[in-house]
Design a protein around this motif. Sequence first.
Motif, PDB file in Angstrom:
ATOM      1  N   PRO A  45     -14.163 -27.452  -1.348  1.00  0.00           N
ATOM      2  CA  PRO A  45     -14.215 -28.907  -1.552  1.00  0.00           C
ATOM      3  C   PRO A  45     -15.647 -29.462  -1.512  1.00  0.00           C
ATOM      4  CG  PRO A  45     -12.531 -28.350   0.050  1.00  0.00           C
ATOM      5  CD  PRO A  45     -13.285 -27.097  -0.226  1.00  0.00           C
ATOM      6  N   THR A  46     -16.504 -28.871  -0.669  1.00  0.00           N
ATOM      7  CA  THR A  46     -17.904 -29.320  -0.603  1.00  0.00           C
ATOM      8  C   THR A  46     -18.609 -29.039  -1.925  1.00  0.00           C
ATOM      9  OG1 THR A  46     -17.922 -28.872   1.773  1.00  0.00           O
ATOM     10  CG2 THR A  46     -20.060 -29.156   0.715  1.00  0.00           C
ATOM     11  N   ILE A  47     -18.351 -27.876  -2.497  1.00  0.00           N
ATOM     12  CA  ILE A  47     -18.926 -27.531  -3.805  1.00  0.00           C
ATOM     13  C   ILE A  47     -18.435 -28.512  -4.869  1.00  0.00           C
ATOM     14  CG2 ILE A  47     -18.836 -25.792  -5.666  1.00  0.00           C
ATOM     15  CD1 ILE A  47     -19.061 -23.656  -3.438  1.00  0.00           C
ATOM     16  N   PRO A 105      -1.483 -44.961  -2.496  1.00  0.00           N
ATOM     17  CA  PRO A 105      -2.598 -44.225  -3.101  1.00  0.00           C
ATOM     18  C   PRO A 105      -2.052 -43.092  -3.967  1.00  0.00           C
ATOM     19  CG  PRO A 105      -2.252 -43.482  -0.839  1.00  0.00           C
ATOM     20  CD  PRO A 105      -1.270 -44.589  -1.078  1.00  0.00           C
ATOM     21  N   GLU A 106      -2.902 -42.528  -4.807  1.00  0.00           N
ATOM     22  CA  GLU A 106      -2.539 -41.300  -5.506  1.00  0.00           C
ATOM     23  C   GLU A 106      -2.492 -40.194  -4.444  1.00  0.00           C
ATOM     24  OE1 GLU A 106      -4.393 -38.235  -8.830  1.00  0.00           O
ATOM     25  OE2 GLU A 106      -5.266 -40.234  -8.659  1.00  0.00           O
ATOM     26  N   ILE A 107      -1.403 -39.412  -4.420  1.00  0.00           N
ATOM     27  CA  ILE A 107      -1.269 -38.357  -3.404  1.00  0.00           C
ATOM     28  C   ILE A 107      -1.273 -36.994  -4.081  1.00  0.00           C
ATOM     29  CG2 ILE A 107       0.146 -37.410  -1.538  1.00  0.00           C
ATOM     30  CD1 ILE A 107       1.239 -40.258  -1.068  1.00  0.00           C
ATOM     31  N   VAL A 108      -2.194 -36.123  -3.637  1.00  0.00           N
ATOM     32  CA  VAL A 108      -2.305 -34.772  -4.183  1.00  0.00           C
ATOM     33  C   VAL A 108      -2.219 -33.782  -3.019  1.00  0.00           C
ATOM     34  CG1 VAL A 108      -3.613 -35.412  -6.253  1.00  0.00           C
ATOM     35  CG2 VAL A 108      -4.843 -34.986  -4.120  1.00  0.00           C
ATOM     36  N   GLY A 158      -5.956 -30.072  -4.521  1.00  0.00           N
ATOM     37  CA  GLY A 158      -5.874 -31.508  -4.238  1.00  0.00           C
ATOM     38  C   GLY A 158      -7.038 -31.985  -3.388  1.00  0.00           C
ATOM     39  N   ILE A 159      -7.404 -31.164  -2.382  1.00  0.00           N
ATOM     40  CA  ILE A 159      -8.532 -31.534  -1.509  1.00  0.00           C
ATOM     41  C   ILE A 159      -9.830 -31.565  -2.327  1.00  0.00           C
ATOM     42  CG2 ILE A 159      -9.909 -30.816   0.501  1.00  0.00           C
ATOM     43  CD1 ILE A 159      -7.214 -29.684   1.664  1.00  0.00           C
ATOM     44  N   ALA A 160      -9.994 -30.595  -3.240  1.00  0.00           N
ATOM     45  CA  ALA A 160     -11.178 -30.574  -4.112  1.00  0.00           C
ATOM     46  C   ALA A 160     -11.182 -31.792  -5.038  1.00  0.00           C
ATOM     47  CB  ALA A 160     -11.209 -29.285  -4.931  1.00  0.00           C
ATOM     48  N   LEU A 208     -13.204 -35.740   4.232  1.00  0.00           N
ATOM     49  CA  LEU A 208     -12.398 -34.518   4.195  1.00  0.00           C
ATOM     50  C   LEU A 208     -12.159 -34.085   5.636  1.00  0.00           C
ATOM     51  CD1 LEU A 208     -14.355 -32.578   1.395  1.00  0.00           C
ATOM     52  CD2 LEU A 208     -12.535 -34.271   1.126  1.00  0.00           C
ATOM     53  N   GLY A 209     -10.890 -33.962   6.001  1.00  0.00           N
ATOM     54  CA  GLY A 209     -10.559 -33.672   7.403  1.00  0.00           C
ATOM     55  C   GLY A 209     -10.422 -34.958   8.188  1.00  0.00           C
ATOM     56  N   SER A 210      -9.725 -35.927   7.612  1.00  0.00           N
ATOM     57  CA  SER A 210      -9.711 -37.284   8.198  1.00  0.00           C
ATOM     58  C   SER A 210      -8.936 -37.376   9.508  1.00  0.00           C
ATOM     59  CB  SER A 210      -9.149 -38.295   7.193  1.00  0.00           C
ATOM     60  OG  SER A 210      -7.759 -38.093   6.999  1.00  0.00           O
ATOM     61  N   THR A 211      -8.003 -36.449   9.757  1.00  0.00           N
ATOM     62  CA  THR A 211      -7.209 -36.538  10.991  1.00  0.00           C
ATOM     63  C   THR A 211      -7.786 -35.674  12.122  1.00  0.00           C
ATOM     64  OG1 THR A 211      -5.720 -34.797  10.189  1.00  0.00           O
ATOM     65  CG2 THR A 211      -5.066 -37.081   9.777  1.00  0.00           C
TER      66      THR A 211
END
Length: 430
Positions: A148-150, A115-118, A123-125, A44-47
Amino acid sequence: PGMGCNAAFFEGAAPMNTKNSMKETYERGLLGIDKSFHKKITILGSTGSIGTQTLDIVDTHPDKFEVVGLAAGSNIDLLSDQIKKHNPEIVAISDSGKIDDLKALLKSKGVAKMPEIVAGMDGIAEVARYGDAETVVTGIVGCAGLLPTIAAIEAGKDIALANKETLISGGPVILPLLKKHNSMCIPADSEHSAIFQCLQGVPAGGLRKIILTASGGAFRDWDAKDLHKVKLEDALKHPNWDMGAKITIDSATLMNKGLEVIEAHYLFGADYDDIDIVIHPQSIIHSMIETQDTSVLAQLGWPDMRLPLLYSITWPYRQSMPYDRLDLVKQGTLTFKAPDKEKYPCMELAYAAGRTGGTMTAALNAANEQAVAMFRNNEIGFLDIPRLIEYTMEGHKDKVIAKPSLEDILETDSWAREYGATFKKPELIV
């Protein structure tokens, strides 16, 4: 005061101090002996800074890691390159308006398997809880990383925790969730990783004190009387680490270290009186622990974020890497001094918020994010950052909820940002 043998010591988020965590460490350690280690991860936060450095680790050992999902903000150019290289099954972007642009970019770069794109927070969750990823690296900056962490914890994933705010704002909610879903939370920032590494093999009740090291940030060699002259570009020059803008400014105010004190409390179950900060300008010792017998254990290495990130996704396995090895003779000198509390008021504000507990840490964190954003927009000066935070904490003190729900935490976060935005810059007396 140090933790006595009978001192109150609660079970923190990191796997330590329990029979279950000892057993888990041992069983996972055995996997490394036959060299069969292989890990499926989602980032999460790949860029961002954390994401790109995690993918650098994957690039070094593509046989050891597989990328299942990626979530990013708005940098679709870099994201499309990452998708082409790592072939994730699912990808999220924060802005749903950019989905078509991303698809077009992937097509133009010859990506055959889409890939599936959301999109958006949902979407991040979705990426966070998706599929058979074993570990989710949480590299989204700020309170935006909390939900998203939860989602990842509720899906039973292990967390490589690079997002401080998850525990600083959400600690009271996160701790029981980790327990409920048997999810392991491994710290991925350098200081908490150092503490966690030092704690390997230390039995329950063996820890006496945590000593967090701080580089001193961009203004460690400035006189306090000159700090009113600070410009944004000055605050963005970190002497030792290559990090994102927000965390670099937090290092300049030493709020970064204050936030780490709160995070250490939740990760390792230590009382605030048993967590110290020491300035260590060389950033070679990443943090230390003192055990009950007065031994002090430290973790050392060149300042390179990839090392703690690597351990957070391989724990307790030790993966061979082609990095520069620490040469103490070449380094020569390690020095230490006490932090200047008057020069860095943010530290004491963090300790005060931590001791108050409940929703106060969420208010502190949101006020700090608001203050840094306003400083970056030239709306307030550098010295106004702690003033805005103190102003917000003062406004929250009669509203503190001691045992907050997730809703309470999110409401406090939102309130503190709005309240912080009403802070008026003091007029200069000529």
